[in-house]
Design a protein around this motif. Sequence first.
Motif, mmCIF file in Angstrom:
data_model
loop_
_atom_site.group_PDB
_atom_site.id
_atom_site.type_symbol
_atom_site.label_atom_id
_atom_site.label_comp_id
_atom_site.label_asym_id
_atom_site.label_seq_id
_atom_site.Cartn_x
_atom_site.Cartn_y
_atom_site.Cartn_z
ATOM 1 N N LEU A 30 -1.852 -1.297 3.084
ATOM 2 C CA LEU A 30 -1.050 -0.589 2.077
ATOM 3 C C LEU A 30 -1.829 0.578 1.460
ATOM 4 O O LEU A 30 -1.293 1.668 1.288
ATOM 5 C CB LEU A 30 -0.662 -1.594 0.986
ATOM 6 N N CYS A 55 6.365 -4.212 7.315
ATOM 7 C CA CYS A 55 5.060 -4.566 6.740
ATOM 8 C C CYS A 55 4.386 -5.590 7.652
ATOM 9 O O CYS A 55 4.944 -6.669 7.898
ATOM 10 C CB CYS A 55 5.256 -5.187 5.355
ATOM 11 N N CYS A 91 4.743 -6.573 2.189
ATOM 12 C CA CYS A 91 3.772 -5.577 1.773
ATOM 13 C C CYS A 91 3.162 -6.009 0.436
ATOM 14 O O CYS A 91 3.880 -6.505 -0.442
ATOM 15 C CB CYS A 91 4.449 -4.202 1.626
ATOM 16 N N GLY A 141 0.445 -3.720 4.607
ATOM 17 C CA GLY A 141 1.234 -2.512 4.382
ATOM 18 C C GLY A 141 1.922 -2.094 5.658
ATOM 19 O O GLY A 141 2.059 -2.892 6.607
#
Length: 373
Positions: free
Chosen positions: A312, A341, A270, A333
Amino acid sequence: MARYRSLALALAVFVTVAGDAAGDGGGAVAPGPPDVKAISCLTQSVCRSRDTVVRGEEMVVRGANLEAVERVVFTGARGNGDDATASVSATTERSVVAVVPAEAQTGAVVLQGSSSSTLARIDRVRVRRALKVAPLDISPGSSFYFGGRRKATFEFTVDQAADVRVELVDGESQAIIATWDVAAEPGVEQHVRWNGKVRGAAAGTGRYSFRLAAPVSASAKAVPEATDAFFFADHLFPIRGRHDLGQTPTNGFGGGGTRAHYGQDMFANCGTKLAAARGGKVQFAGYHSAAGNYLVIDGAGTGRDYVYMHMLEPALVKTGDRVFTGQKVGEVGETGRATGCHLHFELWSAPGWYEGGTAVDPLPALRVWDRNS
Ligand SMILES: [Zn+2]
């Protein structure tokens, strides 16, 4: 001294009489003396004006009765010290072609036949030096992407005014795929910029080079040449950091089960930067309970759409924005319905995402982009 002069005169008279006699006999008519009408570069754009030639380039003398010419002598200044002689490479009754010697100087030019006899004299021919071209910023090893912010650019200068042609060469086929004709002024930086298109469409991924052919259409061996090679790709791999392309069938297009999975799930930490694989116009940027923060880009030069999901944070671009290939659009994300992720990436055929196109398996293309960027 007077004796020598009268002897020469007597010889000249004799030759003239003999020539007339041959004509009267009904045989071949002896040619008259050479009559020079023009002297110039064989390729006009090299010289730009008459009575001018360029060292190292082919010149042509045009006129009549030129078939006996064997040598062209550039006499330069007074005296023989700076004389420079060129052997003719082609002669007809109407033209003589020779390469201008490197030492040739401006001055009178004498056309000689066998035994160095003078057949004709042109009082003043201007001799110029060959054009020098200096490539400047040629960024070797650079990479460029279709639709990217940076365009492949070639810069150069010339040391005298000239019409210069720049060619773009496909590194694989060696085909010339684009040309630019530039009226270059001395000492001024010239720029040639390629937008990545060939016949209106994105060029294929590979190596290309700019090649300077200057002056335009001069014979190849006399052309000063410089090249610069660069890498060009039609897409950029969107995850700009460590990643894997997906390990299981459920990561892939179709999903390996009953669920509809229209894209490829590719894993990365992420926060890893995401860039536009192909620039274009942002068709949609928003949030959805399943897709999370997502983004749809209508790819430039193609009807295809490129879809990024589970980002994200909300995308860094808004609906309607213009995006360059390689521009940061967000980060990896796990927003929405996501486990771990990852980037869920979709590729839609023209006319695009929920506009009548269909989702296609993006993995083959992603593998190519991943290798190239
Ligand atoms: Zn997915």
